[in-house]
Design a protein around this motif. Structure first.
Motif, PDB file in Angstrom:
ATOM      1  N   ASP A  14      13.882 -35.382 -11.244  1.00 51.13           N
ATOM      2  CA  ASP A  14      14.898 -34.203 -10.760  1.00 51.13           C
ATOM      3  C   ASP A  14      14.346 -33.334 -10.342  1.00 51.13           C
ATOM      4  O   ASP A  14      15.046 -32.440  -9.221  1.00 51.13           O
ATOM      5  CB  ASP A  14      15.712 -33.970 -11.940  1.00 51.13           C
ATOM      6  CG  ASP A  14      16.613 -35.130 -12.574  1.00 51.13           C
ATOM      7  OD1 ASP A  14      16.836 -36.072 -11.695  1.00 51.13           O
ATOM      8  OD2 ASP A  14      17.103 -35.082 -13.588  1.00 51.13           O
ATOM      9  N   ASP A  15      12.959 -32.680 -10.598  1.00 47.60           N
ATOM     10  CA  ASP A  15      12.722 -31.356 -10.005  1.00 47.60           C
ATOM     11  C   ASP A  15      11.367 -31.525  -9.432  1.00 47.60           C
ATOM     12  O   ASP A  15      10.697 -30.469  -9.120  1.00 47.60           O
ATOM     13  CB  ASP A  15      12.612 -30.427 -11.168  1.00 47.60           C
ATOM     14  CG  ASP A  15      11.594 -30.665 -12.138  1.00 47.60           C
ATOM     15  OD1 ASP A  15      11.089 -31.650 -12.365  1.00 47.60           O
ATOM     16  OD2 ASP A  15      11.484 -29.810 -13.286  1.00 47.60           O
ATOM     17  N   VAL A  16      10.859 -32.821  -9.075  1.00 52.31           N
ATOM     18  CA  VAL A  16       9.723 -32.788  -8.313  1.00 52.31           C
ATOM     19  C   VAL A  16       9.890 -33.640  -7.221  1.00 52.31           C
ATOM     20  O   VAL A  16      10.480 -34.702  -7.130  1.00 52.31           O
ATOM     21  CB  VAL A  16       8.590 -33.504  -9.220  1.00 52.31           C
ATOM     22  CG1 VAL A  16       7.357 -33.970  -8.611  1.00 52.31           C
ATOM     23  CG2 VAL A  16       8.052 -32.725 -10.701  1.00 52.31           C
ATOM     24  N   VAL A  17       9.222 -33.212  -5.987  1.00 54.88           N
ATOM     25  CA  VAL A  17       9.303 -34.011  -4.886  1.00 54.88           C
ATOM     26  C   VAL A  17       7.747 -34.329  -4.342  1.00 54.88           C
ATOM     27  O   VAL A  17       6.880 -33.465  -4.687  1.00 54.88           O
ATOM     28  CB  VAL A  17      10.218 -33.408  -3.583  1.00 54.88           C
ATOM     29  CG1 VAL A  17      11.562 -33.208  -4.079  1.00 54.88           C
ATOM     30  CG2 VAL A  17       9.453 -31.934  -3.152  1.00 54.88           C
ATOM     31  N   SER A  18       7.493 -35.339  -3.751  1.00 56.34           N
ATOM     32  CA  SER A  18       6.184 -35.563  -2.948  1.00 56.34           C
ATOM     33  C   SER A  18       6.198 -35.513  -1.700  1.00 56.34           C
ATOM     34  O   SER A  18       7.240 -36.288  -0.970  1.00 56.34           O
ATOM     35  CB  SER A  18       5.827 -37.402  -3.533  1.00 56.34           C
ATOM     36  OG  SER A  18       4.679 -37.610  -2.992  1.00 56.34           O
ATOM     37  N   LEU A  19       5.584 -34.942  -1.080  1.00 59.94           N
ATOM     38  CA  LEU A  19       5.173 -34.956   0.263  1.00 59.94           C
ATOM     39  C   LEU A  19       4.210 -35.617   0.863  1.00 59.94           C
ATOM     40  O   LEU A  19       3.049 -35.341   0.361  1.00 59.94           O
ATOM     41  CB  LEU A  19       5.034 -33.418   0.985  1.00 59.94           C
ATOM     42  CG  LEU A  19       6.175 -32.528   0.915  1.00 59.94           C
ATOM     43  CD1 LEU A  19       6.876 -32.395  -0.337  1.00 59.94           C
ATOM     44  CD2 LEU A  19       5.653 -30.895   1.472  1.00 59.94           C
ATOM     45  N   LEU A  20       4.518 -36.611   1.615  1.00 57.48           N
ATOM     46  CA  LEU A  20       3.054 -37.433   2.508  1.00 57.48           C
ATOM     47  C   LEU A  20       3.194 -36.545   3.943  1.00 57.48           C
ATOM     48  O   LEU A  20       3.922 -36.602   4.719  1.00 57.48           O
ATOM     49  CB  LEU A  20       3.685 -38.801   2.672  1.00 57.48           C
ATOM     50  CG  LEU A  20       2.641 -39.648   2.993  1.00 57.48           C
ATOM     51  CD1 LEU A  20       1.262 -39.696   2.077  1.00 57.48           C
ATOM     52  CD2 LEU A  20       3.058 -41.077   3.455  1.00 57.48           C
ATOM     53  N   ASP A  38      -3.878 -25.546   0.665  1.00 58.72           N
ATOM     54  CA  ASP A  38      -3.001 -24.705   0.893  1.00 58.72           C
ATOM     55  C   ASP A  38      -2.010 -25.061   1.921  1.00 58.72           C
ATOM     56  O   ASP A  38      -2.476 -25.434   3.082  1.00 58.72           O
ATOM     57  CB  ASP A  38      -3.632 -23.173   1.538  1.00 58.72           C
ATOM     58  CG  ASP A  38      -4.668 -22.471   0.567  1.00 58.72           C
ATOM     59  OD1 ASP A  38      -4.750 -22.617  -0.441  1.00 58.72           O
ATOM     60  OD2 ASP A  38      -5.413 -21.803   1.156  1.00 58.72           O
ATOM     61  N   LEU A  39      -0.767 -25.104   1.683  1.00 55.35           N
ATOM     62  CA  LEU A  39       0.484 -25.245   2.487  1.00 55.35           C
ATOM     63  C   LEU A  39       0.677 -23.826   3.237  1.00 55.35           C
ATOM     64  O   LEU A  39       1.086 -22.995   2.452  1.00 55.35           O
ATOM     65  CB  LEU A  39       1.548 -25.992   1.986  1.00 55.35           C
ATOM     66  CG  LEU A  39       1.307 -27.289   1.400  1.00 55.35           C
ATOM     67  CD1 LEU A  39       2.420 -28.014   1.024  1.00 55.35           C
ATOM     68  CD2 LEU A  39       0.245 -28.300   2.280  1.00 55.35           C
ATOM     69  N   ALA A  40       0.663 -23.813   4.483  1.00 53.78           N
ATOM     70  CA  ALA A  40       1.388 -22.505   4.979  1.00 53.78           C
ATOM     71  C   ALA A  40       2.812 -22.796   5.280  1.00 53.78           C
ATOM     72  O   ALA A  40       3.061 -23.584   6.626  1.00 53.78           O
ATOM     73  CB  ALA A  40       0.590 -22.324   6.301  1.00 53.78           C
ATOM     74  N   LEU A  41       3.753 -22.329   4.645  1.00 53.83           N
ATOM     75  CA  LEU A  41       4.920 -22.657   4.904  1.00 53.83           C
ATOM     76  C   LEU A  41       5.760 -21.891   5.933  1.00 53.83           C
ATOM     77  O   LEU A  41       5.353 -20.707   6.121  1.00 53.83           O
ATOM     78  CB  LEU A  41       5.766 -22.530   3.470  1.00 53.83           C
ATOM     79  CG  LEU A  41       5.274 -23.347   2.200  1.00 53.83           C
ATOM     80  CD1 LEU A  41       5.918 -22.831   0.935  1.00 53.83           C
ATOM     81  CD2 LEU A  41       5.524 -24.636   2.407  1.00 53.83           C
ATOM     82  N   VAL A  78      10.110 -25.430  -0.538  1.00 56.80           N
ATOM     83  CA  VAL A  78       9.711 -26.957  -0.237  1.00 56.80           C
ATOM     84  C   VAL A  78      10.986 -27.909  -0.539  1.00 56.80           C
ATOM     85  O   VAL A  78      11.399 -28.912   0.321  1.00 56.80           O
ATOM     86  CB  VAL A  78       8.362 -27.431  -1.126  1.00 56.80           C
ATOM     87  CG1 VAL A  78       8.596 -28.857  -1.097  1.00 56.80           C
ATOM     88  CG2 VAL A  78       7.491 -26.661  -0.454  1.00 56.80           C
ATOM     89  N   HIS A  79      11.575 -27.680  -1.583  1.00 58.60           N
ATOM     90  CA  HIS A  79      12.645 -28.525  -1.916  1.00 58.60           C
ATOM     91  C   HIS A  79      14.082 -28.207  -1.235  1.00 58.60           C
ATOM     92  O   HIS A  79      14.619 -29.310  -0.983  1.00 58.60           O
ATOM     93  CB  HIS A  79      13.000 -28.170  -3.271  1.00 58.60           C
ATOM     94  CG  HIS A  79      12.036 -28.818  -4.627  1.00 58.60           C
ATOM     95  ND1 HIS A  79      12.394 -29.830  -5.194  1.00 58.60           N
ATOM     96  CD2 HIS A  79      11.008 -28.569  -4.608  1.00 58.60           C
ATOM     97  CE1 HIS A  79      11.463 -30.320  -6.064  1.00 58.60           C
ATOM     98  NE2 HIS A  79      10.368 -29.598  -5.711  1.00 58.60           N
ATOM     99  N   ARG A  80      14.370 -27.187  -0.580  1.00 59.78           N
ATOM    100  CA  ARG A  80      15.661 -27.060  -0.152  1.00 59.78           C
ATOM    101  C   ARG A  80      15.471 -27.198   1.434  1.00 59.78           C
ATOM    102  O   ARG A  80      16.638 -27.429   2.165  1.00 59.78           O
ATOM    103  CB  ARG A  80      16.156 -25.626  -0.545  1.00 59.78           C
ATOM    104  CG  ARG A  80      16.777 -25.586  -1.889  1.00 59.78           C
ATOM    105  CD  ARG A  80      17.266 -24.167  -2.264  1.00 59.78           C
ATOM    106  NE  ARG A  80      18.393 -23.949  -1.478  1.00 59.78           N
ATOM    107  CZ  ARG A  80      19.137 -22.827  -1.438  1.00 59.78           C
ATOM    108  NH1 ARG A  80      18.585 -21.778  -1.906  1.00 59.78           N
ATOM    109  NH2 ARG A  80      20.102 -22.864  -0.667  1.00 59.78           N
TER     110      ARG A  80
END
Length: 302
Positions: A14-20, A38-41, A78-80
């Motif tokens: 419910d509160d975790v997403v996986s990014l490929l 590091d992800l530069a958002l 990231v989630h939204r």
């Protein structure tokens, strides 16, 4: 930085997403279990996430991100707001939690702390080394990759959903290990404290979500000599080395600003750093977001 494209976003809990993340122009830099990037958002924030995919896949990185209800803007974005097809700048992998060779392993994961341990377990199994993963979380549906790991590794994986089974007995786990086993632990502070009480310090490796609470001497002013440019920068009692250098025009990278990610590393050529990080800076290095000087001057490679 490496340019990647978000190939897919999968909801793990419910509160975790996986990014490929796929390399936009070919293979990505290699990595080993325990590494993070590091992800530069796009909202101008930089956040660190452990790589939890397959190191043998040169084309893709996988990270998992838990939505922190007290988010400072990283996990919420990231989630939204992220979608497949979007480009993301990603740093080269760094590894302060590397898997060392041992005749036996015990991996202790608390919640999202499973991410660096997942590829460690796979590597240990591939090497034919005895390994056990203890995965702890509030409930089974809240635990990232728990069912997937049990399906892949069977009895090597022990899941403790604390609402139903309670917490694992670390003393009992310690008693069942061989004398040369290494223990890797990633999770909340309470779990790491329990592990530090149960396992020999020389055989326990930990990675923290946040720095441990410690006390240091009062801050004093000092100077940083930048060897390549010949400039001297004053660091006041209220400044960090990172901020003082940035204000002086040195564009140093930074991420956590808490001494746990390593992105702001500096090479120290002269003087003695006062290390305040939670990584364990190697000889001749310091992490400028938290560490200071134990001498009136430091000379750094800038």
């Amino acid at each position: 930085m490496q340019h990647t494209i978000i190939e897919s976003i999968d909801r793990v809990t419910d509160d975790v997403v996986s990014l490929l993340l796929r390399g936009a122009s070919g293979p990505l830099a290699p990595w080993a279990p325990g590494a993070h990037v590091d992800l530069a958002l796009p909202n101008w924030l930089t956040r660190q996430y452990s790589l939890c995919g397959d190191p043998a896949d040169p084309e893709r990185y996988r990270v998992a991100v838990r939505h922190d209800r007290l988010s400072r803007g990283g996990s919420e974005y990231v989630h939204r707001f992220l979608d497949p097809g979007r480009g993301l700048e990603v740093s080269l992998p760094r590894n302060h939690f590397a898997l060392q060779h041992a005749p036996e392993y015990l991996f202790l994961a608390g919640g999202i702390g499973i991410t660096p341990l997942r590829p460690m377990l796979r590597e240990a199994v591939d090497r034919g080394v005895p390994a056990t993963l203890v995965h702890v979380g509030r409930s089974l549906p809240s635990m990232p990759f728990a069912e997937e790991l049990r399906a892949e590794h069977g009895e090597r994986v022990r899941v403790f959903d604390t609402e139903r089974r309670g917490r694992p007995d670390f003393a009992e786990l310690a008693a069942g290990l061989g004398p040369d086993a290494l223990i890797y632990c990633c999770g909340p502070g309470s779990m790491i404290s329990a592990a530090e009480s149960a396992f020999p310090a020389g055989r326990l490796r930990v990675e923290r979500f946040q720095p441990a609470a410690r006390t240091f001497p009062p801050n004093t002013a000092f100077e940083v000599d930048c060897a390549r440019t010949g400039r001297t920068v004053r660091v006041g009692p209220e400044d960090t080395v990172l901020d003082a250098l940035n204000h002086a025009g040195y564009a140093l990278p930074s991420g956590c600003r808490e001494g746990v990610c390593g992105s702001c590393e500096l090479t120290v050529l002269d003087g003695e750093p006062e290390h305040r990080d939670d990584i364990g800076a190697p000889e001749g290095r310091m992490y400028s977001c938290v560490s200071r000087a134990a001498t009136p001057r430091l000379t750094v490679d800038l």
